[in-house]
Motif scaffolding. Structure first.
Motif: not given
Length: 345
Positions: A178-183, A199-203
């Motif tokens: 659910i938390l997942g990740g992003g770059s 969606t809530q941190v990287v973007k």
């Protein structure tokens, strides 16, 4: 500790005896042991040059201060002189009994592997099983920072999680998904574009290079957390965003849960197609639980996870003491007490 070899099937009768012999009764020549001392220093320098590995090392050191999982696997400079053929041999005799070993093979018949394993152990006088003190991991939580060579800030926030093989392992894996990740550099298929961290941190912060959730499970404890990399002057903003995203895990929608479960099962089945991943998973399960659950078995457990399960586990994890590890340019990382408050806000 693991020993691994990859050969064609017809060489199994040759390789298994060689592995057993080298594990149980290796030749420990003084000059060879001495030569390995230099490689320990090389490994230590390599660790300092790898921010990801350095943060993991620091995180465990802070989470389990001065005990078990918090002790570095790399020997310190002052302890190296004590690593002699005699001390290493003594360690082998204390711990390398066959009862504490597992032999795993992939793409080989079980009967064939078992036959050559039995013949191999028959050729040696097996090391007798000795009773040893079982030291349980004591989670302490804490704060550890190191000014490193990286121009970025590498930050990890974690809490104590569940041990490997517990009934709460599937919900913990779902929470991680659910938390997942992003770059900021990669946004292709499978990069977690719709996950919470993406969606809530990287973007939401152009200074964040990447972030990802992680779980580390051991026989009697575990860690659940997030790891992010950002421009050093924006470390405070990233830290607060990570804390806010993690704190929101106690609320999960039905659709979000269904998507996370589908993604997790797909990941598990894909990993099972990799021989190395499969062998490592089989060995870990056998060592820690004494049994093996196939990807299909785990998928059934994931299907049974409910919204109440993940919400309850999230609250349980977040109720433990925070562990913070920062490496690189850490001047803007908030004080430990401020981060504790950020999770309670």
């Amino acid at each position: 500790m693991a020993y691994q070899v990859e050969v064609q099937r017809e060489y199994v009768p040759l390789v298994v005896p060689l592995m057993v012999g080298n594990v149980l009764f290796p030749r420990l020549l003084p000059w060879e042991v001495k030569a390995e001392h230099n490689k320990v220093e090389e490994a230590r320098q390599a660790l300092l040059g790898n921010p990801d590995d350095m943060v993991s090392e620091m995180l465990h050191k802070a989470a389990y201060c001065n005990n078990t999982l918090g002790l570095s696997p790399l020997a310190s400079e002052r302890s190296l002189p004590y690593f002699t053929p005699e001390t290493i041999r003594g360690y082998l005799l204390d711990h390398f009994a066959p009862e504490r070993m597992v032999l795993v093979g992939v793409n080989v018949a079980h009967s064939e592997l078992a036959k050559w394993a039995m013949r191999s152990f028959a050729d040696y006088n097996a090391i007798p099983l000795k009773k040893r003190e079982e030291s349980k991991a004591a989670y302490t939580g804490g704060d550890l920072r190191h000014e490193g060579s990286s121009p970025y800030c590498h930050l990890a926030l974690a809490f104590e999680s569940v041990p490997f093989g517990s009934a709460e392992t599937p919900p913990a894996a779902v929470l991680q998904t659910i938390l997942g990740g992003g770059s900021a550099m990669y946004s292709g298929i499978g990069s977690g574009l719709t996950s919470r961290l993406s969606t809530q941190v990287v973007k939401q912060n152009a200074a964040v290079e990447s972030c990802a959730a992680f779980t580390s499970s051991y026989s009697d404890s575990g860690l659940f957390g997030v790891y992010g990399v950002c421009q050093s002057d924006k470390a405070g903003d990233m830290a607060k965003s990570l804390a806010k995203t993690m704190a929101g895990l106690s609320t999960v929608s039905k659709d979000e849960l269904a998507k996370a479960k589908a993604m997790l099962k797909g990941k598990v089945f894909r990993q099972a197609e990799d021989d190395s991943e499969l062998m490592q998973d089989m060995g870990q399960q056998l060592l820690l639980t004494g049994k093996y659950a196939s990807p299909a078995d785990f998928a059934k457990l994931v299907d049974a996870v409910s919204e109440a399960d993940v919400s309850s586990l999230a609250k349980k994890i977040l109720s433990t003491k925070l562990t913070l590890a920062a490496y690189g340019d850490t001047h803007a990382v908030p004080h430990y007490s401020a981060m504790e408050q950020a999770f309670k806000a």
